[in-house]
Design a protein around this motif. Structure first.
Motif, short mmCIF file in Angstrom:
data_model
loop_
_atom_site.label_atom_id
_atom_site.label_comp_id
_atom_site.label_asym_id
_atom_site.label_seq_id
_atom_site.Cartn_x
_atom_site.Cartn_y
_atom_site.Cartn_z
N GLY A 124 -6.45 22.88 6.63
CA GLY A 124 -7.12 21.96 7.42
C GLY A 124 -7.67 20.90 7.00
O GLY A 124 -8.14 20.12 7.72
N LYS A 125 -7.66 20.49 5.69
CA LYS A 125 -8.19 19.50 5.01
C LYS A 125 -7.23 18.53 4.24
O LYS A 125 -6.29 19.08 3.84
CB LYS A 125 -9.38 19.94 4.03
CG LYS A 125 -10.29 20.61 4.19
CD LYS A 125 -11.18 20.96 3.16
CE LYS A 125 -12.33 21.65 3.73
NZ LYS A 125 -13.60 22.07 2.85
N THR A 126 -7.29 17.28 4.72
CA THR A 126 -6.23 16.38 4.14
C THR A 126 -6.91 15.68 3.08
O THR A 126 -7.98 15.08 2.85
CB THR A 126 -5.96 15.24 5.25
OG1 THR A 126 -5.27 16.11 6.35
CG2 THR A 126 -4.72 14.24 4.54
N SER A 127 -6.10 15.55 2.07
CA SER A 127 -6.40 14.83 0.78
C SER A 127 -5.25 13.77 0.59
O SER A 127 -4.29 13.87 0.68
CB SER A 127 -6.76 15.82 -0.42
OG SER A 127 -5.22 16.16 -0.78
N LEU B 172 0.99 -1.20 -0.08
CA LEU B 172 0.01 0.05 0.03
C LEU B 172 1.07 1.30 0.07
O LEU B 172 1.85 1.47 0.86
CB LEU B 172 -0.89 -0.12 1.34
CG LEU B 172 -1.71 1.17 1.43
CD1 LEU B 172 -2.69 1.20 0.49
CD2 LEU B 172 -2.44 0.98 2.88
N ALA B 173 0.77 2.24 -0.91
CA ALA B 173 1.46 3.18 -0.91
C ALA B 173 0.38 4.54 -0.81
O ALA B 173 -0.69 4.41 -1.40
CB ALA B 173 2.19 3.53 -2.39
N VAL B 174 0.61 5.43 0.05
CA VAL B 174 -0.47 6.49 0.24
C VAL B 174 0.27 7.95 -0.04
O VAL B 174 1.51 8.15 0.70
CB VAL B 174 -0.95 6.46 1.44
CG1 VAL B 174 -2.05 7.74 1.80
CG2 VAL B 174 -1.78 5.16 1.63
N VAL B 175 -0.09 8.73 -0.81
CA VAL B 175 0.58 10.03 -0.69
C VAL B 175 -0.71 11.05 -0.18
O VAL B 175 -1.73 10.99 -0.83
CB VAL B 175 0.93 10.27 -2.45
CG1 VAL B 175 2.29 9.38 -2.64
CG2 VAL B 175 0.02 10.45 -3.41
N SER B 176 -0.25 12.01 0.49
CA SER B 176 -1.22 12.88 1.14
C SER B 176 -0.61 14.23 1.26
O SER B 176 0.71 14.59 1.33
CB SER B 176 -1.89 12.37 2.41
OG SER B 176 -0.80 12.21 3.21
N ALA B 177 -1.35 15.28 1.55
CA ALA B 177 -1.33 16.56 1.80
C ALA B 177 -2.43 17.32 2.44
O ALA B 177 -3.68 16.83 2.34
CB ALA B 177 -0.88 17.46 0.51
N THR B 178 -2.06 18.14 3.45
CA THR B 178 -3.01 18.82 4.20
C THR B 178 -2.95 20.44 3.85
O THR B 178 -1.75 20.92 3.83
CB THR B 178 -2.92 18.96 5.74
OG1 THR B 178 -2.86 17.47 6.11
CG2 THR B 178 -3.89 19.66 6.48
N ARG B 179 -4.19 20.83 3.39
CA ARG B 179 -4.14 22.38 3.03
C ARG B 179 -5.42 23.07 3.60
O ARG B 179 -6.36 22.32 3.55
CB ARG B 179 -4.46 22.44 1.45
CG ARG B 179 -2.94 22.32 0.61
CD ARG B 179 -2.41 23.56 0.81
NE ARG B 179 -0.96 23.35 -0.13
CZ ARG B 179 0.13 23.31 0.50
NH1 ARG B 179 0.46 23.31 1.74
NH2 ARG B 179 1.32 23.00 -0.27
#
Length: 176
Positions: free
Chosen positions: A156-159, A147-154
């Motif tokens: 206050g919302k995480t995608s 499982l690979a997960v890429v994410s970011a928070t902008r």
């Protein structure tokens, strides 16, 4: 004439300092600063090999080399049928007793992510200053599953985007 002597004195002083601070080049005894200690976090050898996932009509692949020389490297590509949609060059390098993940999507300049967590089957890298992603995680979920997960928070919302990879030769692997 005095000026010329002054230049010679300064030049001599410069070369003396250079010689005193230069590393040892003796073949029988390398300088202590050139020794590479094999300590710190291990490269994630479990990541080596081919990984594939299919999303609709797109096939996403990553191919990681075995750890060697203090690094792992990979090439990734996304295709839609016979059309190349994206490509990426990836590295995980040992630096200062830790690991750094370096991504170059579509030939862009490299972006570095520092190791923030690791376990026997997982690694997590972060670069909060990057737009997307800010976090890159890999976790082995089975002998032939990743499982690979890429994410970011902008604001206050995480995608996040998840990639559930299988080894192409494994039972239940996505058809290409």
């Amino acid at each position: 004439m005095v000026r010329a002597r002054s230049c010679v004195v300064w030049l001599g002083f410069f070369f003396f300092i250079l010689l005193c601070t230069a590393p040892s080049f003796a073949a029988d005894k390398p300088a202590a600063s050139t020794a590479i200690a094999d300590t710190g976090v291990a490269l994630p050898a479990w990541l080596a090999g081919a990984w594939t996932t299919v999303r609709g009509t797109r096939t996403i692949e990553e191919q990681w080399n075995e750890p060697r020389g203090g690094m792992m490297q990979a090439a990734g590509r996304t295709t839609q049928g016979e059309k190349l949609v994206e490509f990426e060059f990836l590295r995980i390098v040992r630096r200062g007793g830790s690991l750094v993940f370096i991504a170059q999507p579509n030939g862009a300049p490299p972006t570095e992510f520092l190791l923030t967590a690791h376990g026997p089957d997982s690694v997590r890298f972060e670069n909060p200053a990057h737009d997307f992603p800010q976090v890159v995680c890999y976790r082995r979920t089975g002998p032939d599953a990743l499982l690979a997960v890429v994410s970011a928070t902008r604001d206050g919302k995480t995608s996040a985007v998840r990639f559930e990879y299988r080894r192409p030769s494994a039972p239940g692997a996505p058809a290409r």
